[in-house]
Design an enzyme around this catalytic site. Sequence first.
Site, PDB file in Angstrom:
ATOM      1  CG  ASP A 167      -2.175   0.817   0.986  1.00 43.13           C
ATOM      2  OD1 ASP A 167      -2.052   1.971   0.517  1.00 43.13           O
ATOM      3  OD2 ASP A 167      -3.279   0.304   1.220  1.00 43.13           O
ATOM      4  CE1 TYR A 212       8.766  21.716 -18.306  1.00 42.28           C
ATOM      5  CE2 TYR A 212       9.028  23.536 -16.800  1.00 42.28           C
ATOM      6  CZ  TYR A 212       9.145  23.010 -18.063  1.00 42.28           C
ATOM      7  OH  TYR A 212       9.616  23.781 -19.073  1.00 42.28           O
ATOM      8  CB  SER A 223      -1.129  19.112  -4.051  1.00 37.86           C
ATOM      9  OG  SER A 223      -2.169  19.307  -4.898  1.00 37.86           O
ATOM     10  CD1 TRP A 258      -4.903  29.924 -16.175  1.00 34.49           C
ATOM     11  CD2 TRP A 258      -3.981  29.016 -14.361  1.00 34.49           C
ATOM     12  NE1 TRP A 258      -3.623  29.552 -16.493  1.00 34.49           N
ATOM     13  CE2 TRP A 258      -3.037  28.988 -15.404  1.00 34.49           C
ATOM     14  CE3 TRP A 258      -3.625  28.481 -13.115  1.00 34.49           C
ATOM     15  CZ2 TRP A 258      -1.748  28.456 -15.234  1.00 34.49           C
ATOM     16  CZ3 TRP A 258      -2.337  27.969 -12.965  1.00 34.49           C
ATOM     17  CH2 TRP A 258      -1.421  27.959 -14.015  1.00 34.49           C
ATOM     18  CB  SER A 290       8.700   6.331 -20.213  1.00 35.57           C
ATOM     19  OG  SER A 290       9.020   7.652 -20.564  1.00 35.57           O
ATOM     20  CG  HIS A 318       7.733  27.557 -15.831  1.00 39.80           C
ATOM     21  ND1 HIS A 318       7.063  27.766 -17.007  1.00 39.80           N
ATOM     22  CD2 HIS A 318       8.660  26.632 -16.084  1.00 39.80           C
ATOM     23  CE1 HIS A 318       7.594  26.994 -17.935  1.00 39.80           C
ATOM     24  NE2 HIS A 318       8.558  26.295 -17.414  1.00 39.80           N
TER      25      HIS A 318
END
Lengths: 194, 387, 537
Positions: C109, C261, C174, C145, C272, C257
């Site tokens: 987990d 990413y 987050s 935004w 990938s 910025h």
Amino acid sequence: MNTKIPATKNNKRLITILVCGVIFMFGFCYMLVPLYNIVCKQIGFNGKSANSATLVNPNMQVDTSRTIKVDFSTTMHGNLNFKFIPLQRHIEVHPGERKLIYFYAENKTGKDITVQAIPSITPNDAARFLKKTECFCFTQQYFFKGEKADMPVYFFIDPAVPKETKEMTLSYTLFDETEFIKKQKHFTKGRIDL
Amino acid sequence: MHNYISRLTIFISTFFIAVAAQATPGINMPYGVTPISNDIYNLHMACFYVCCVIGAGVFGVLIYSLIKYRKSNGAKAALFHEHIGVEMTWTIIPTLILIALAIPATIVLKHIHNTDESGLTIKVTGYQWKWKYEYLDQGISFFSNLSTPQDQINNLAPKNEWYLLEVDNPVVVPVDTKVKLLVTADDVIHDWWVPELGVKQDAIPGFINENWFLANKIGTYRGQCGELCGVNHAFMPIVVEVVSKADFEKWVKSHGSATFASSSLTAPTTNAKPAALMTEADLMKLGKEQYEKTCAMCHQVTGLGLPPTFPALKGSSVVTGPLSAEDSLVIHGKKGTAMQAFGDQLDDKTLAAVITYTRHAWGNEELNKKNKYPTTIQPQDIAKARK
Amino acid sequence: MSESIVLDHATDHDDHGPAKGFTRWLFTTNHKDIGTLYLYFSLIMFFVGGIMALIVRAELLEPGKVLINPEFFNQMTTMHGLIMVFGVIMPAMAGLANWMIPLMIGAPDMALPRLNNWSFWLLPFAFTMLASTLFMSGPAPDFGWTFYAPLSTTYGPKSTDFFIFAIHMMGISSIMASLNIVVTIFNMRAPGMGWMNLPVFVWGWLVTAFLLLAVMPVLAGCVTMMLMDRHFHTSFFDAAGGGDPSLFQHVFWFFGHPEVYILILPGFGVISEIIPTFSRKSLFGYRFMVVATVIIALLGLVVWGHHMFTTGAPLEAQLYFMYATMLIAVPTGIKIFNWVATIFKGSISFETPMLFALGFLVMFTLGGFSGLMLGLVPADYQYRDSYFVVAHFHYVLVSGSLFTIIAAVYYWLPKWSGHMYSEKLGQIHFWLTVIGMNLTFMPMHFLGLAGMPRRIPDYALQFTDFNQYCTVGAFIFGFAQLIFLYIILKSCFSKDKGHVSAQVWEGAKGLEWTLPSPVPYHTFATPPVITTGHREY
């Protein structure tokens, strides 16, 4: 649910480090404010180099071989009913030469008011070379209803100013400071009452 | 799987066509009429072609692989999964390409930061939602508003050729002269952008930014506010008229004097002689016209506003209350809102007309009459209220 | 070491299933349940944000007022941006992380399961709060935004305070999710799974989690400053009190910025995984891929100034930000080239996940090109705040994030649900999406170059044609997602389960494919021991 994994010593250490990192970054966000001001002062951005006094280097030489035209401009912010104009539209100045110029201010708001002039200098590449020894913009200014004053600015342009610079603009925006008023009541420093 | 491959191929080649279409005029960046805009255009195209070449390489190999190495074609996967030499190559080559692009970009940027002496200085102030231009040496100052009628925006009338790109008072500048712009804003951040002049400069309240252009072709150039500045962000265009030097002199002469002030949306006429009394009909006509030009963007043609941001004028306590309150609000504005000090922008006659109109329209007249508040205002009343 | 602890507790929860009813979801600490919750939440938000985008596009169908007034238009653009970034992409990526990271690294987990539950359950409340502003008297947040001061401070509507608290809540969510992910990846890898054996998706998320930990607190600080400016008479962003509106942009983009990413790096990881599977060939240049990810993240932290080239700055500052920005093209280029090299000489088949991955590859490259162009300061003067920028970031984000999420869902859905989706429907979904997406955003390049500013509810006549293409494209794009919704719901609620092999995809490699489909409620109670090295088998 008993799928939980007890926080091991290893987890605890990592979590502590990460939480410290998060707290540091939150603090860093606030640190950006003084950092920004320091950087702006160094590079002369958004008038941050022009809102405090500079000492004159006694060995400063006047470079008479060059002349720079300095424009003056004023803006009233919001709907501020003030008369605030430079008494000269522009002057010619040699780098290293100290100059005195006046702005005229008149309170037409019909009430007592505290204002603050925010300086701004362009072009950005040369802004940090325009230096002031005295200016009404260093402090807030208290104006009685209908009061008029001449506001002197002593400034010079550092002889280190880039060779290409031929024109500069010194601009002030006048703000109503009622919301940001400091504890002291009356500011009349750096001006000549009329 | 064959049909998917061919579809993918078609799909990717459509991309190339679409991307190539970018280079044709009309949908590309304007070449512009200033040395800077020409430089920017060339830089933009150079970068675009570099991207095309890289894209052709990458997509070429991709398409080739997708066709050649299909499983349905019997392809067996190779085993390689690393090759330092190849990987270093595609680290180094892009770096070199980037350096090659950065050099011209740096040169152009240095050119933009040019500080030669200017022939004309214009101070540009962004307001919600209009621009103010001040010719500092000529002593000319005026507001520039959108002149597209509200009816066109609301689809009640056919649209002009320059719908939303037309103003009442354009900026007039001489050709072949370096024009220095001092850009600032009164309330929020705006952005003065005219693509053909290659100028985009943020207008930041409290601070001043500098930019410049040197137009080498006579003509009219249009732009818009580039930074979201509130509800009517789309409705504050910029029109720059580049005229010959002689025409510019003429324009300055005609606008430096009092005649300029008679145009409705201009500097206040504080020193104007008291105007003659106007009839209610004249005031209403002028007032309606001006209301729809200046006020209707927020308070709406219907007078209903967009509450609570923009209050309704219909039945409003200010418009159907004592005159002094409305005078003061219109002349001095309200701090921290889009209600500006129109005392600086309109003359006495126009202000009187607008106030008269608001006090009559949308049933306000009855309310005012019932409560015995004045409905028809004369320019002299405004002149008094200014003091 | 964590492995031994896992072993100690392994016997406790061998074979009991989930609890029944709503409390299963409310109190769950199971990473799969929480992953599912995240993914459902983001699916709902995707349609909410999508409807807002369609309202925006409908208003832009033709010049003049079409449907809504400019005030509501601004609220829609603002909410669309906020919901898509914070409500769709970030939760979806977090959902994938929750589901896949433990499966990929052989952990039972997440490391902090209760924290995990909390970080999810903050989100619905944050977004309810944000969405509630639409129903308040007075406008919802309408400042874009990017909420530039002073439009959002002095001139912001009253609902801005709700917006600020909503941002705080999703920020905390987050941060906790990232904390959990970092700890899980550090401490719970199966024995034998070294750093250079880690699946690239896990690497991508690890770097993302560090980025989130670094910049979400800055966003929190930024909105706190706004709150203080609005209510406590400070003047961080008000020139009157000695502040500076430009400072807001610096603080915001210092977060903003890297945020870009954050949205894209997990997607790189997904790609990938998918491209090698359907090329039946190992990922080309694993080490370079990992290093490139780390470099992108590091460079991402120091290039924020390129969002503010037109705010006025000295030459040196502009040059620095230009060079640093252009440098990011190098590691990004490496990734693209390596993906192409993976495909090269493979044995390729075109199932839906692969189609979306290829769509990503092509469109992300195009978005990268416009990004390179935007990086050149002089050219940026013309592109900035025009539709060119809108086109650029939609190419980057719709392909880099949305396409990768969709690809990931198709890739792992059979594993999660045990039901194989209809390949035909998946392919129809792909083609409609890709056509719609390009029809929507390709013309925006031309609009921007021709001079149309972004965030305008009404435009000049010369822009009409392209805007109509955009609107038509947007509706195709939007309605195509209903197919996606159908596919997901069918997979999740279908009775026809269990006919999918553990392997699912012929070329798939990794620990998750050693588990049966659908995945049992508890997995890897006994950690697998990796002897050969994940990358080489």
